[in-house]
Design a protein around this motif. Structure first.
Motif, PDB file in Angstrom:
ATOM      1  N   VAL A   1       0.838  -1.200   0.000  1.00 22.39           N
ATOM      2  CA  VAL A   1       0.000   0.000   0.000  1.00 22.39           C
ATOM      3  C   VAL A   1       0.873   1.249   0.000  1.00 22.39           C
ATOM      4  CG1 VAL A   1      -0.216   0.183   2.524  1.00 22.39           C
ATOM      5  CG2 VAL A   1      -2.055   1.032   1.057  1.00 22.39           C
ATOM      6  N   GLY A   2       2.089   1.143   0.561  1.00 24.66           N
ATOM      7  CA  GLY A   2       2.981   2.297   0.623  1.00 24.66           C
ATOM      8  C   GLY A   2       3.589   2.677  -0.708  1.00 24.66           C
ATOM      9  N   THR A   3       3.640   1.750  -1.649  1.00 21.17           N
ATOM     10  CA  THR A   3       4.191   2.076  -2.973  1.00 21.17           C
ATOM     11  C   THR A   3       3.096   2.377  -3.994  1.00 21.17           C
ATOM     12  OG1 THR A   3       4.333  -0.311  -3.428  1.00 21.17           O
ATOM     13  CG2 THR A   3       6.335   0.784  -2.652  1.00 21.17           C
ATOM     14  N   SER A   4       1.845   2.373  -3.575  1.00 22.08           N
ATOM     15  CA  SER A   4       0.742   2.674  -4.498  1.00 22.08           C
ATOM     16  C   SER A   4       0.810   4.075  -5.106  1.00 22.08           C
ATOM     17  CB  SER A   4      -0.602   2.481  -3.788  1.00 22.08           C
ATOM     18  OG  SER A   4      -0.782   1.122  -3.426  1.00 22.08           O
ATOM     19  N   PRO A   5       1.339   5.091  -4.399  1.00 20.83           N
ATOM     20  CA  PRO A   5       1.436   6.417  -5.035  1.00 20.83           C
ATOM     21  C   PRO A   5       2.281   6.432  -6.306  1.00 20.83           C
ATOM     22  CG  PRO A   5       1.679   6.640  -2.663  1.00 20.83           C
ATOM     23  CD  PRO A   5       1.699   5.159  -2.966  1.00 20.83           C
ATOM     24  N   LEU A   6       3.084   5.402  -6.521  1.00 20.45           N
ATOM     25  CA  LEU A   6       3.886   5.341  -7.735  1.00 20.45           C
ATOM     26  C   LEU A   6       3.019   5.322  -8.991  1.00 20.45           C
ATOM     27  CD1 LEU A   6       6.661   2.788  -6.706  1.00 20.45           C
ATOM     28  CD2 LEU A   6       7.107   5.022  -7.735  1.00 20.45           C
ATOM     29  N   TYR A   7       1.832   4.704  -8.899  1.00 25.51           N
ATOM     30  CA  TYR A   7       1.065   4.495 -10.130  1.00 25.51           C
ATOM     31  C   TYR A   7      -0.415   4.855 -10.048  1.00 25.51           C
ATOM     32  CZ  TYR A   7       0.909   0.106  -7.452  1.00 25.51           C
ATOM     33  OH  TYR A   7       0.823  -0.818  -6.451  1.00 25.51           O
ATOM     34  N   THR A   8      -0.970   5.107  -8.874  1.00 25.56           N
ATOM     35  CA  THR A   8      -2.425   5.271  -8.757  1.00 25.56           C
ATOM     36  C   THR A   8      -2.955   6.473  -9.546  1.00 25.56           C
ATOM     37  OG1 THR A   8      -2.450   4.184  -6.602  1.00 25.56           O
ATOM     38  CG2 THR A   8      -4.357   5.541  -7.170  1.00 25.56           C
ATOM     39  N   LEU A   9      -2.466   7.687  -9.220  1.00 24.57           N
ATOM     40  CA  LEU A   9      -2.983   8.873  -9.908  1.00 24.57           C
ATOM     41  C   LEU A   9      -2.626   8.856 -11.392  1.00 24.57           C
ATOM     42  CD1 LEU A   9      -2.632  11.997  -7.575  1.00 24.57           C
ATOM     43  CD2 LEU A   9      -4.685  10.836  -8.356  1.00 24.57           C
ATOM     44  N   LYS A  10      -1.466   8.308 -11.716  1.00 20.62           N
ATOM     45  CA  LYS A  10      -1.083   8.219 -13.128  1.00 20.62           C
ATOM     46  C   LYS A  10      -2.098   7.393 -13.912  1.00 20.62           C
ATOM     47  CE  LYS A  10       2.327   5.528 -14.482  1.00 20.62           C
ATOM     48  NZ  LYS A  10       3.664   4.962 -14.801  1.00 20.62           N
ATOM     49  N   GLU A  11      -2.575   6.280 -13.293  1.00 20.39           N
ATOM     50  CA  GLU A  11      -3.538   5.424 -13.985  1.00 20.39           C
ATOM     51  C   GLU A  11      -4.923   6.065 -14.066  1.00 20.39           C
ATOM     52  OE1 GLU A  11      -2.821   2.799 -15.730  1.00 20.39           O
ATOM     53  OE2 GLU A  11      -0.780   3.319 -15.155  1.00 20.39           O
TER      54      GLU A  11
ATOM     55  N   SER B   1       3.835  -0.904 -16.422  1.00 24.49           N
ATOM     56  CA  SER B   1       3.007  -0.955 -15.214  1.00 24.49           C
ATOM     57  C   SER B   1       1.569  -0.544 -15.530  1.00 24.49           C
ATOM     58  CB  SER B   1       3.604  -0.039 -14.135  1.00 24.49           C
ATOM     59  OG  SER B   1       3.627   1.304 -14.572  1.00 24.49           O
ATOM     60  N   SER B   2       1.388   0.349 -16.515  1.00 23.91           N
ATOM     61  CA  SER B   2       0.023   0.756 -16.889  1.00 23.91           C
ATOM     62  C   SER B   2      -0.773  -0.412 -17.438  1.00 23.91           C
ATOM     63  CB  SER B   2       0.089   1.879 -17.930  1.00 23.91           C
ATOM     64  OG  SER B   2       0.644   3.047 -17.369  1.00 23.91           O
ATOM     65  N   ASN B   3      -0.136  -1.246 -18.262  1.00 22.61           N
ATOM     66  CA  ASN B   3      -0.829  -2.425 -18.786  1.00 22.61           C
ATOM     67  C   ASN B   3      -1.132  -3.424 -17.666  1.00 22.61           C
ATOM     68  OD1 ASN B   3      -0.673  -1.389 -21.364  1.00 22.61           O
ATOM     69  ND2 ASN B   3       1.189  -2.499 -21.888  1.00 22.61           N
ATOM     70  N   LEU B   4      -0.207  -3.550 -16.721  1.00 21.25           N
ATOM     71  CA  LEU B   4      -0.418  -4.480 -15.606  1.00 21.25           C
ATOM     72  C   LEU B   4      -1.514  -4.005 -14.670  1.00 21.25           C
ATOM     73  CD1 LEU B   4       3.139  -5.700 -14.599  1.00 21.25           C
ATOM     74  CD2 LEU B   4       1.123  -7.140 -14.810  1.00 21.25           C
ATOM     75  N   ALA B   5      -1.724  -2.687 -14.606  1.00 22.73           N
ATOM     76  CA  ALA B   5      -2.754  -2.159 -13.707  1.00 22.73           C
ATOM     77  C   ALA B   5      -4.125  -2.736 -14.034  1.00 22.73           C
ATOM     78  CB  ALA B   5      -2.791  -0.630 -13.789  1.00 22.73           C
TER      79      ALA B   5
ATOM     80  N   LEU C   1      -6.343   0.963  -6.871  1.00 26.41           N
ATOM     81  CA  LEU C   1      -4.899   0.728  -6.792  1.00 26.41           C
ATOM     82  C   LEU C   1      -4.314   1.328  -5.519  1.00 26.41           C
ATOM     83  CD1 LEU C   1      -3.930   1.426 -10.508  1.00 26.41           C
ATOM     84  CD2 LEU C   1      -4.140  -0.793  -9.395  1.00 26.41           C
ATOM     85  N   ALA C   2      -4.972   2.342  -4.962  1.00 25.91           N
ATOM     86  CA  ALA C   2      -4.507   2.943  -3.715  1.00 25.91           C
ATOM     87  C   ALA C   2      -4.694   2.015  -2.527  1.00 25.91           C
ATOM     88  CB  ALA C   2      -5.238   4.263  -3.459  1.00 25.91           C
ATOM     89  N   LEU C   3      -5.546   0.986  -2.683  1.00 26.36           N
ATOM     90  CA  LEU C   3      -5.868   0.081  -1.575  1.00 26.36           C
ATOM     91  C   LEU C   3      -5.092  -1.231  -1.638  1.00 26.36           C
ATOM     92  CD1 LEU C   3      -9.761   0.467  -1.646  1.00 26.36           C
ATOM     93  CD2 LEU C   3      -8.092   1.862  -0.416  1.00 26.36           C
ATOM     94  N   THR C   4      -4.305  -1.436  -2.692  1.00 31.02           N
ATOM     95  CA  THR C   4      -3.615  -2.716  -2.836  1.00 31.02           C
ATOM     96  C   THR C   4      -2.696  -2.949  -1.645  1.00 31.02           C
ATOM     97  OG1 THR C   4      -1.878  -1.640  -4.120  1.00 31.02           O
ATOM     98  CG2 THR C   4      -3.678  -2.653  -5.340  1.00 31.02           C
ATOM     99  N   GLY C   5      -2.715  -4.156  -1.135  1.00 29.07           N
ATOM    100  CA  GLY C   5      -1.919  -4.467   0.039  1.00 29.07           C
ATOM    101  C   GLY C   5      -2.663  -4.273   1.341  1.00 29.07           C
TER     102      GLY C   5
ATOM    103  N   LEU D   1     -16.535   3.699 -13.358  1.00 23.62           N
ATOM    104  CA  LEU D   1     -15.445   2.914 -13.952  1.00 23.62           C
ATOM    105  C   LEU D   1     -14.078   3.373 -13.446  1.00 23.62           C
ATOM    106  CD1 LEU D   1     -16.684   2.632 -17.652  1.00 23.62           C
ATOM    107  CD2 LEU D   1     -16.738   0.880 -15.871  1.00 23.62           C
ATOM    108  N   VAL D   2     -13.977   4.652 -13.076  1.00 27.22           N
ATOM    109  CA  VAL D   2     -12.704   5.164 -12.564  1.00 27.22           C
ATOM    110  C   VAL D   2     -12.328   4.491 -11.247  1.00 27.22           C
ATOM    111  CG1 VAL D   2     -11.571   7.252 -11.659  1.00 27.22           C
ATOM    112  CG2 VAL D   2     -12.839   7.344 -13.783  1.00 27.22           C
ATOM    113  N   LEU D   3     -13.309   3.927 -10.543  1.00 26.97           N
ATOM    114  CA  LEU D   3     -12.992   3.192  -9.308  1.00 26.97           C
ATOM    115  C   LEU D   3     -12.017   2.055  -9.588  1.00 26.97           C
ATOM    116  CD1 LEU D   3     -16.475   2.878  -7.536  1.00 26.97           C
ATOM    117  CD2 LEU D   3     -14.553   4.340  -6.886  1.00 26.97           C
ATOM    118  N   GLY D   4     -12.014   1.546 -10.808  1.00 33.07           N
ATOM    119  CA  GLY D   4     -11.082   0.486 -11.167  1.00 33.07           C
ATOM    120  C   GLY D   4      -9.635   0.916 -11.064  1.00 33.07           C
ATOM    121  N   ALA D   5      -9.380   2.235 -11.178  1.00 37.29           N
ATOM    122  CA  ALA D   5      -8.024   2.760 -10.978  1.00 37.29           C
ATOM    123  C   ALA D   5      -7.828   3.252  -9.549  1.00 37.29           C
ATOM    124  CB  ALA D   5      -7.746   3.896 -11.965  1.00 37.29           C
ATOM    125  N   VAL D   6      -8.875   3.818  -8.940  1.00 36.84           N
ATOM    126  CA  VAL D   6      -8.778   4.292  -7.558  1.00 36.84           C
ATOM    127  C   VAL D   6      -8.408   3.151  -6.609  1.00 36.84           C
ATOM    128  CG1 VAL D   6     -10.112   5.264  -5.632  1.00 36.84           C
ATOM    129  CG2 VAL D   6     -10.344   6.228  -7.931  1.00 36.84           C
TER     130      VAL D   6
END
Length: 627
Positions: free
Chosen positions: A28-38, A365-369, A228-232, A221-226
């Protein structure tokens, strides 16, 4: 290992809280790396304007509050199985007071599928985390784009190569590194917030509500990217046995959540000032001189995030083996002091090849998201369902009170899951296919083991009849002790009858040993062994183990001395059965299940290693069984 019921005080509590930052919060601590970008670049990208940025940041904050802070940290972490957490522990807890067959089958099925989804998370987390960190090189020098995949693969190979050293050695520096990581998150976030202090208004939940009212289906549908902030988030619960709930709670509220939200707010402020920064808002928060150090720190942090998932996969595999949902595999204990520190080479190889395959297939990482959200949200929804059962059975909550609260939790989980369903064609299929495959493997193994026990039971004679024959025939008795391992459903081991029929002798002392794996994580040595004296020098020994422990037969025999049975290991022979399985004309398994079970059974590791038997004292006797 420290459990919830014996947490230390003072400096020991502070040490545990700091240590939990290194192990529990990597994902969850590394989620800022990709959440807003996605959110602003993904398949359902939003336009960069103040209303959208405020709405997304509000959604992230209140999702973290409701799902992580309230659901997991405050409520679900109360559902501890003797101090242990995780979906397997939660499943066994939910089963304990449910005796109606259809209820047990439903709980077991749901729990096994949640466990299977956890493995999907174990594949995706290292891939997306390490890729997102290394992709920062492209921000520093666009010409390095071609080197991103090779560097990510080298980092991942190194990560899996050092697993054999053990979690303790690998994780020695995790706490300080992750504390530095969270300090950096908060520091760069604060600097950006100072330039645009109005961004703090995004914490108002009205912005999230306005966002949904404005965008409706697109907003959903944007919740599918939001998400990502909860992973972990589930790692908080899964790692509870290592630290206890209170150190994890303290570190979340004081050391993790504040810098996380400061960084998200800082990224939001940055993209409002410079919409072009949305290409990689995390790295563009830092000044150019700090970019390379941040890439290095992010790579270390993502390795740590991956380590937590890998260790969790080892732990959940052992639990599944102990509860007879997976065949035995070679397990290496990497610490004499900590029973939870293990290494499972087969799982490590499977994860390594799977993770590298994902990196090569998805490339970015965008494709993996697209593949990430399904496994996480599915597991979270299953946690909620099982915790609801525990709340009624163990906390004695009335359905009138439990249903509304857990109904809210489940509604949020299902909303996130549903928002990820449209991503199935882009990659969400992977965790679903993997989860279904692992679920059927575990189901087939459990069903096959039940059939095999039934077949062996039909081959055996009653122990009472055998002892009567011993008294009547008075066969030759040979010196020493014979230990026959037998299942709890079988009073008379087939190997004992085989040995008597072939050799026409009986040892002067015969021990019928049953190792029971209970639905609790740990059992104290004082209640581990029960000895029953039978006729003609026969003894029945029952040893109880928790599903987080590894059976140790020599230790069991030493504990028997306290019950009046003194056994010399050097004068003892251990008899094991080696069954050769053959297809049956009237199988109880489907044809494909029959083939799969026989294949898994043949490739299971030897019980000699599983029960930690002295190799030079073991004698195996074979028999053919049709399944």
């Amino acid at each position: 290992m420290t459990h919830a019921h014996d947490e230390p005080k003072g400096s020991g509590f502070l040490t545990l809280s700091l240590a939990s930052v290194g192990v529990v919060y990597g994902d969850v601590g590394t989620s800022p790396l990709y959440t807003l970008k996605e959110v602003f670049n993904g398949p359902h990208a939003m336009a960069v304007d103040q209303a959208n940025v405020f709405g997304i940041l509000s959604l992230i904050f209140w999702s973290l509050t409701l799902v992580i802070s309230i659901k997991y940290v405050i409520f679900i972490m109360r559902a501890d199985n003797q101090g242990e957490g995780g979906i397997m522990a939660l499943t066994t807890l939910a089963l304990q007071r449910r005796h109606i067959p259809w209820q047990r089958a439903w709980i077991m099925g749901v729990g096994l599928f949640g466990t299977a989804l956890f493995y999907g998370d174990g594949f995706i987390t290292p891939a997306i985390s390490v890729l997102s960190a290394v992709e920062g090189l492209e921000v520093a020098a666009p010409g390095l784009h071609a080197f991103i995949l090779p560097i990510a693969i080298v980092v991942l190979v190194g990560l899996f190569a050092i697993q054999r050293l053990g979690t303790g050695k690998v994780g020695l520096a995790f706490g300080p590194i992750m504390c530095l990581w969270f300090f950096a998150l908060g520091y760069w976030g604060v600097l950006s917030i100072q330039q645009s202090p109005e961004i703090v208004q995004a914490l108002n939940p009205a912005h999230a509500l306005h966002f949904f009212a404005e965008h409706r289906w697109h907003g959903f549908l944007v919740l599918g990217a939001v998400v990502l902030a909860l992973t972990g988030g589930e790692a908080l619960y899964a790692d509870m046995g290592h630290f206890g709930p209170n150190p994890i709670r303290v570190s979340w509220f004081l050391l993790v959540l504040p810098p996380l939200m400061l960084n998200y707010l800082g990224q939001g402020a940055l993209i409002l000032r410079d919409p072009q920064a949305i290409q990689n808002p995390f790295y563009l928060l830092a000044p150019s001189w700090a970019l390379l150090p941040m890439i290095g720190l992010a790579t270390l942090a993502t390795v740590i995030a991956s380590q937590a998932v890998i260790s969790g996969a080892f732990s959940i595999t052992r639990q599944a083996m102990q509860l007879d949902y997976l065949p035995r595999q070679k397990t290496v204990h990497t610490s004499e002091a900590e029973i939870g520190q293990i290494y499972v080479p087969g799982i490590n190889r499977m994860l390594l090849f799977g993770v590298i395959g994902l990196v090569l297939y998805f490339h970015t990482s965008s494709n993996l998201a697209a593949a990430y959200g399904i496994a996480v949200t599915g597991a979270m929804a299953i946690d909620t369902l099982l915790a609801f059962i525990v709340a009624m059975d163990f906390w004695r909550w009335r359905p009138l009170y439990a249903a509304p609260l857990f109904g809210v939790f489940l509604s949020v989980d299902l909303a996130f899951f549903s928002a990820n369903v449209p991503k199935v064609p882009q990659g969400g299929w992977f965790p679903l296919v993997l989860g279904i495959t692992i679920f059927f493997i575990m189901w087939t193994w459990q069903k096959g083991r039940t059939v095999l026990r039934h077949r062996i039971q039909n081959m055996a004679m009653s122990l009472k009849t055998f002892l009567e024959d011993i008294g009547r025939l008075a066969p030759q008795r040979v010196s020493g002790t014979a230990v026959f391992l037998t299942a709890r459903h079988l009073s008379m081991p087939v190997t004992l009858l085989q040995n008597f029929e072939h050799n026409k002798v009986v040892h002067e002392r015969v021990v019928l040993l049953t190792v029971d794996i209970e639905d609790v994580p740990h059992i104290a040595d004082s209640g581990r062994v029960q000895v029953e004296r039978l006729e003609h020098g026969f003894y029945r020994v029952t040893a109880r183990y928790g599903f987080m422990e590894s059976p140790n037969v020599p230790k069991i025999l030493r504990l028997c001395r306290g019950a009046g049975l003194d056994i010399e290991l050097a004068d003892t022979t251990f008899f094991l059965g080696r069954e050769t399985l053959m297809p049956s004309d009237r199988p109880d398994l489907n044809p494909w299940q029959e083939k799969l079970f026989i294949s898994m059974f043949r490739n299971a590791s030897s019980p000699i290693a599983f029960f930690q038997l002295p190799v030079d004292r073991v004698l195996e006797l074979g028999c053919v069984v049709e399944v």
